[in-house]
Every structure is written in C-alpha cells, then in structure tokens.
Write an enzyme that holds these catalytic residues in place. Sequence first.
Site, PDB file in Angstrom:
ATOM      1  N   ALA A 101      -1.403  -1.030  -4.381  1.00 34.73           N
ATOM      2  CA  ALA A 101      -2.422   0.012  -4.499  1.00 34.73           C
ATOM      3  C   ALA A 101      -1.877   1.298  -3.903  1.00 34.73           C
ATOM      4  O   ALA A 101      -0.837   1.319  -3.242  1.00 34.73           O
ATOM      5  CB  ALA A 101      -3.707  -0.401  -3.788  1.00 34.73           C
ATOM      6  N   THR A 156       1.781   2.662  -6.764  1.00 34.83           N
ATOM      7  CA  THR A 156       2.015   3.280  -5.464  1.00 34.83           C
ATOM      8  C   THR A 156       1.308   4.629  -5.475  1.00 34.83           C
ATOM      9  O   THR A 156       0.371   4.828  -6.265  1.00 34.83           O
ATOM     10  CB  THR A 156       3.530   3.414  -5.191  1.00 34.83           C
ATOM     11  OG1 THR A 156       3.730   3.999  -3.902  1.00 34.83           O
ATOM     12  CG2 THR A 156       4.227   4.256  -6.245  1.00 34.83           C
ATOM     13  N   ILE A 192       0.847  -1.186   0.000  1.00 34.67           N
ATOM     14  CA  ILE A 192       0.000   0.000   0.000  1.00 34.67           C
ATOM     15  C   ILE A 192       0.884   1.238   0.000  1.00 34.67           C
ATOM     16  O   ILE A 192       1.800   1.355   0.808  1.00 34.67           O
ATOM     17  CB  ILE A 192      -0.928   0.026   1.233  1.00 34.67           C
ATOM     18  CG1 ILE A 192      -1.787  -1.239   1.300  1.00 34.67           C
ATOM     19  CG2 ILE A 192      -1.819   1.271   1.206  1.00 34.67           C
ATOM     20  CD1 ILE A 192      -2.699  -1.444   0.112  1.00 34.67           C
ATOM     21  N   CYS A 193       0.603   2.159  -0.919  1.00 36.08           N
ATOM     22  CA  CYS A 193       1.278   3.445  -0.955  1.00 36.08           C
ATOM     23  C   CYS A 193       2.800   3.248  -1.013  1.00 36.08           C
ATOM     24  O   CYS A 193       3.307   2.483  -1.822  1.00 36.08           O
ATOM     25  CB  CYS A 193       0.846   4.266   0.267  1.00 36.08           C
ATOM     26  SG  CYS A 193       1.421   5.969   0.311  1.00 36.08           S
ATOM     27  N   ALA A 194       3.540   3.909  -0.123  1.00 37.30           N
ATOM     28  CA  ALA A 194       4.998   3.842  -0.126  1.00 37.30           C
ATOM     29  C   ALA A 194       5.539   2.547   0.455  1.00 37.30           C
ATOM     30  O   ALA A 194       6.755   2.392   0.572  1.00 37.30           O
ATOM     31  CB  ALA A 194       5.581   5.032   0.633  1.00 37.30           C
TER      32      ALA A 194
END
Length: 236
Positions: A155, A125, A105-107
């Site tokens: 995601a 990302t 998720i993300c970073a």
Amino acid sequence: MLLEPGTPLKVGILIAPGFALMDIAGAHSVFGMAPNTELHVLWKDRHPVMAMPDFPCHASTTFDECPPDLDVLVIGAVGTSAIEDPQLIQFLRKQCPRTRFVISICAGALLLGAAGFLQGRRATTNLHLIHTLEAFGATAISGGEVVIDGPLYSAGPATGSFETALMVLARLRGEQIAKLLELTIEYHPRAPFNVGTPELAGPELTRQTLELYADFFRRSTETALEHYRSALEPQR
C-alpha cells in the site's frame, strides 16, 4: 488460514535509521491492540534509532532473536543508510519467504525489491516510486488501493498502514475481530483538503511534491537496485 484459538499472533515491525513513523504507526496500533499478540519491534541491535520525523526509539527484538515463524512482517520506508546495510537486506531475504504475510508500506517496497521479494509479484508504493517497481521484477499497480499478491500486501503511505493491517488481521483472527479494531480506533479517514492522490491534487501540486523528494528517492532507489542486481548476478 485463521490461527487456532489461543495461538499467539506473532508480528514483526521493522525499524531502522530514518524509518517513516507514519508507515508503521497504523500497523503497530492495529496488531498491538489485537488480543494475544506477540509484538516484535525489529532492528539489528538495540541501539537507539531516530525515525523521520524525529522520534527516538529502539528495537525490542534483534534480527538474531526474531522468531523464524512470524505471522506478519511490516516494512515501511527507511533512510538510505539503512538500505545500504547488507545485514538488513540479508535478514529480509531470509525472513520474508518464511513469513505468512508481508506488509509493504510506501517505500518499504524498495527494501523488498532489494531483497528480491517483489520479483514476479503485483505491488504498489507511493507516487514517487511507483515507476521504479518494474526494475525489481514487479508489476506496478497504481490507484491507491491495497494490492494483494499471495503473502504480500502492499500500500501507499499513512492510511495504508492501517488498511493492510486490518485486512491481514481479518485473515488471521477473523473478520469480527478486525471490525472490532476498526471501530475501536474509529478508522474512518476524511481528508481535509481532498488532495491525497495525484488525480485529486492536479499536475502542479503533484509536480511540487515529486520535486521536493526527488533526490531522496533517487538515492534510495539506486541503493536498493544495487542489492537486487548483485543477487541476480550468479543467475546470469
């Protein structure tokens, strides 16, 4: 791919100093509310760690205690000091290849990049980092959708945590259970200002958010790339 009836669903959720609470909250809720789940909140020790924004917590399971046969490992953004920690990167290099599904998720993608797990894979990302993924050997996919490549589900932040978790839950427990959880938590996001992507927000608001977090993501990326490149050295 479905787990046998009665088999516990083994889920590991990484925490670390400066971890983004929103990146793991959705997955923690979905898997934690699913029946017969063995939930492991993971860090190298049980000392308190502070999330971002401030939210004190501690691990339930250390890296040394982590089951080798996790069904799911959830990784969100963490602080730069955590990315610098070689013990964390070594844990991910060992654990990711033997986990059935890895959620980024993300970073969290930076940690997986540092561990070499993005190499040769399609991934996504957040808007601040999408341009960095190719440096880790990945094919960057923008657009805000969950990207699936083999065992990797990646995601963007916030709602991505819920969406990836529901999708992986369907793979492991069946679509009916995943639908039941989606309804139970009433997951149906409706953005109040409808500016949750660069395309919707427009260039000026996008510029502002990129500038606001530029230093943080630059330092985090540089640190992750050092790990990734050092692992490649023996292969050259």
